[in-house]
Motif scaffolding. Structure first.
Motif, short mmCIF file in Angstrom:
data_model
loop_
_atom_site.label_atom_id
_atom_site.label_comp_id
_atom_site.label_asym_id
_atom_site.label_seq_id
_atom_site.Cartn_x
_atom_site.Cartn_y
_atom_site.Cartn_z
N PHE A 260 88.94 18.50 27.46
CA PHE A 260 88.17 18.52 28.70
C PHE A 260 87.46 17.19 28.94
O PHE A 260 87.23 16.81 30.09
CB PHE A 260 87.15 19.67 28.68
CG PHE A 260 87.81 21.02 28.83
CD1 PHE A 260 88.77 21.23 29.81
CD2 PHE A 260 87.46 22.09 28.00
CE1 PHE A 260 89.38 22.47 29.96
CE2 PHE A 260 88.07 23.33 28.15
CZ PHE A 260 89.03 23.52 29.13
N ARG A 261 87.11 16.48 27.88
CA ARG A 261 86.48 15.17 28.07
C ARG A 261 87.51 14.14 28.54
O ARG A 261 87.16 13.05 28.97
CB ARG A 261 85.79 14.72 26.79
CG ARG A 261 84.50 15.52 26.54
CD ARG A 261 83.61 14.99 25.44
NE ARG A 261 84.16 15.31 24.13
CZ ARG A 261 84.57 14.41 23.27
NH1 ARG A 261 84.53 13.11 23.59
NH2 ARG A 261 85.04 14.76 22.09
N ALA A 262 88.80 14.52 28.45
CA ALA A 262 89.87 13.66 28.97
C ALA A 262 90.42 14.20 30.29
O ALA A 262 91.37 13.64 30.85
CB ALA A 262 90.99 13.58 27.93
N SER A 272 79.74 12.25 38.92
CA SER A 272 79.34 12.24 40.34
C SER A 272 77.89 12.68 40.50
O SER A 272 77.26 12.43 41.52
CB SER A 272 80.25 13.16 41.15
OG SER A 272 81.58 12.67 41.15
N ILE A 273 77.37 13.35 39.47
CA ILE A 273 75.96 13.79 39.48
C ILE A 273 75.11 12.86 38.63
O ILE A 273 74.01 12.47 39.02
CB ILE A 273 75.85 15.24 38.95
CG1 ILE A 273 76.71 16.17 39.81
CG2 ILE A 273 74.39 15.70 38.94
CD1 ILE A 273 76.87 17.56 39.22
N LEU A 274 75.65 12.49 37.49
CA LEU A 274 74.90 11.65 36.55
C LEU A 274 75.87 10.66 35.90
O LEU A 274 76.69 11.04 35.08
CB LEU A 274 74.24 12.52 35.47
CG LEU A 274 73.40 11.78 34.44
CD1 LEU A 274 72.15 11.17 35.08
CD2 LEU A 274 72.99 12.73 33.30
N GLY A 275 75.74 9.40 36.27
CA GLY A 275 76.66 8.39 35.77
C GLY A 275 76.66 8.25 34.26
O GLY A 275 77.70 7.94 33.66
N PHE A 276 75.52 8.51 33.62
CA PHE A 276 75.43 8.36 32.17
C PHE A 276 76.33 9.35 31.42
O PHE A 276 76.59 9.18 30.23
CB PHE A 276 73.98 8.52 31.71
CG PHE A 276 73.10 7.37 32.10
CD1 PHE A 276 73.25 6.13 31.49
CD2 PHE A 276 72.14 7.51 33.09
CE1 PHE A 276 72.43 5.06 31.84
CE2 PHE A 276 71.34 6.45 33.46
CZ PHE A 276 71.48 5.21 32.84
N ALA A 277 76.81 10.38 32.11
CA ALA A 277 77.71 11.33 31.47
C ALA A 277 79.02 10.67 31.06
O ALA A 277 79.77 11.21 30.25
CB ALA A 277 77.99 12.51 32.41
N LEU A 278 79.27 9.48 31.58
CA LEU A 278 80.48 8.74 31.22
C LEU A 278 80.57 8.51 29.71
O LEU A 278 81.66 8.42 29.16
CB LEU A 278 80.52 7.39 31.95
CG LEU A 278 81.73 6.50 31.69
CD1 LEU A 278 83.01 7.17 32.16
CD2 LEU A 278 81.56 5.13 32.36
N CYS A 279 79.41 8.45 29.06
CA CYS A 279 79.40 8.20 27.60
C CYS A 279 80.14 9.29 26.84
O CYS A 279 80.58 9.07 25.71
CB CYS A 279 77.98 8.06 27.09
SG CYS A 279 77.02 9.60 27.16
N ALA A 280 80.29 10.48 27.44
CA ALA A 280 80.95 11.59 26.76
C ALA A 280 82.43 11.70 27.14
O ALA A 280 83.14 12.54 26.59
CB ALA A 280 80.24 12.90 27.08
N ALA A 281 82.89 10.88 28.05
CA ALA A 281 84.30 10.94 28.48
C ALA A 281 85.22 10.37 27.40
O ALA A 281 84.78 9.68 26.47
CB ALA A 281 84.48 10.17 29.78
N SER A 282 86.49 10.64 27.52
CA SER A 282 87.47 10.11 26.58
C SER A 282 87.57 8.59 26.71
O SER A 282 87.17 8.01 27.75
CB SER A 282 88.84 10.74 26.84
OG SER A 282 89.32 10.31 28.11
N ALA A 283 88.11 7.95 25.70
CA ALA A 283 88.26 6.49 25.72
C ALA A 283 89.12 6.04 26.91
O ALA A 283 88.83 5.03 27.55
CB ALA A 283 88.87 6.02 24.41
N ALA A 284 90.16 6.81 27.20
CA ALA A 284 91.06 6.44 28.30
C ALA A 284 90.32 6.44 29.64
O ALA A 284 90.50 5.54 30.46
CB ALA A 284 92.24 7.40 28.34
N LEU A 285 89.46 7.44 29.85
CA LEU A 285 88.74 7.51 31.12
C LEU A 285 87.60 6.48 31.18
O LEU A 285 87.26 5.99 32.26
CB LEU A 285 88.19 8.92 31.35
CG LEU A 285 89.27 9.98 31.65
CD1 LEU A 285 88.64 11.34 31.88
CD2 LEU A 285 90.12 9.58 32.86
N LYS A 286 87.05 6.16 30.04
CA LYS A 286 86.03 5.11 30.01
C LYS A 286 86.63 3.75 30.39
O LYS A 286 85.91 2.85 30.84
CB LYS A 286 85.41 5.00 28.62
CG LYS A 286 84.43 6.11 28.27
CD LYS A 286 83.92 5.91 26.84
CE LYS A 286 83.00 7.05 26.42
NZ LYS A 286 82.58 6.91 25.01
#
Length: 299
Positions: A260-262, A272-286
């Protein structure tokens, strides 16, 4: 205080009722009550004053400091009509005698309290085991505290697995008067209930109300990330459930599976609500420029 004053009822009462006097380990009022002669300890006016003051204390603090009900109050008081009256007010069942914690009427009085003490810690946890398996007692405990979930987690294993009681506890939860996270109590429910999609979504909705009640501190207090962690495996693998959670609290993405993080849609919903949530995304999405740009715009 000079020890000679410990036999003076007027002075003792004034000291016990003192609103401002505190010590590091215990209220001054309770220290004095323990030092006075037994005759004064058993005096109705003095004992009632002591019960009123000690009722304000948070029980985990008392236990952590090594105090027990037996140390704090004589057996005659713990098993008296005075204690029974106090249980209808705002004192914890922790202080009552073995007889009273097994008395159904006394326990219902105690768990039905609506004062601040019963919101912080349900009196049900100190009731006799037999009564924690009594549906009527548990229902009274759920109704009696604004944080009904907190009461339910102290019920017997059988009743903690009761779906109707769980829904009742969620519906009666009031975040404005009991501002604590539901997640810690949710994880004490049975796996069957933590795998119930409808129940999870109701708890999620209440957690959102808690977020609103806590205003600026909502990300810290909502507990939606912990809620998702506590859900049964079937719900953690349910894409619609995960999407609902991250939409309510973007940092719940931290508690999602790698898959789900990918998941682009789920990550976009969070950032879209909180940009800092990007830290939990997969490496590919980062490493995805569009994703990073969307996140930066919400930081």
């Amino acid at each position: 205080m000079d020890s000679s004053y410990l036999t003076d009822k007027e002075i003792v009462l004034a000291a016990i009722k003192n609103e401002g006097a505190k010590t590091v380990l215990l209220d001054l009022s309770q220290k004095i009550y323990r030092l006075i002669p037994e005759e004064l300890q058993l005096d109705e006016e003095v004992a009632r004053a002591a019960l009123g003051k000690i009722g304000e204390r948070y029980i985990p603090e008392i236990i952590t400091q090594g105090w027990t009900a037996e140390i704090l109050f004589p057996a005659q008081i713990r098993d008296s009509d005075l204690m029974l009256d106090a249980l209808r007010g705002n004192i914890s069942l922790f202080y009552a005698s073995e007889r009273l914690i097994g008395d159904r009427e006394a326990v219902i009085s105690a768990v039905s309290q609506t004062g601040s003490i019963n919101r912080l810690q349900s009196n049900l946890q100190f009731a006799d085991e037999r009564l924690r398996d009594d549906r009527g007692v548990v229902e009274a405990a759920i109704r009696g505290s604004d944080g009904g979930f907190r009461a339910l987690c102290h019920a017997s294993d059988r009743l903690r697995d009761d779906r109707d009681l769980a829904f009742m506890a969620v519906q009666l939860y009031c975040p404005e008067t009991a501002p604590f996270s539901l997640s810690s109590n949710y994880r004490d429910l049975s796996l069957r209930l933590r795998s119930d999609r409808e129940l999870f979504l109701q708890v999620l909705a209440k957690s959102v109300l808690l977020s609103a009640a806590c205003s600026d501190n909502w990300r810290r207090t909502s507990g939606i990330d912990e809620l998702l962690e506590s859900a049964g495996p079937v719900l953690q693998a349910d894409r619609s459930v995960v999407l609902a959670a991250v939409t309510k609290d973007p940092m719940a993405l931290v508690s999602c599976s790698d898959a789900f993080r990918a998941d682009r849609e789920i990550v976009v919903a969070a950032i879209s609500i909180l940009g800092f949530a990007l830290c939990a995304a997969s490496a590919a999405l980062k490493a995805d420029r569009d994703i990073v740009l969307a996140a930066v715009r919400q930081m």
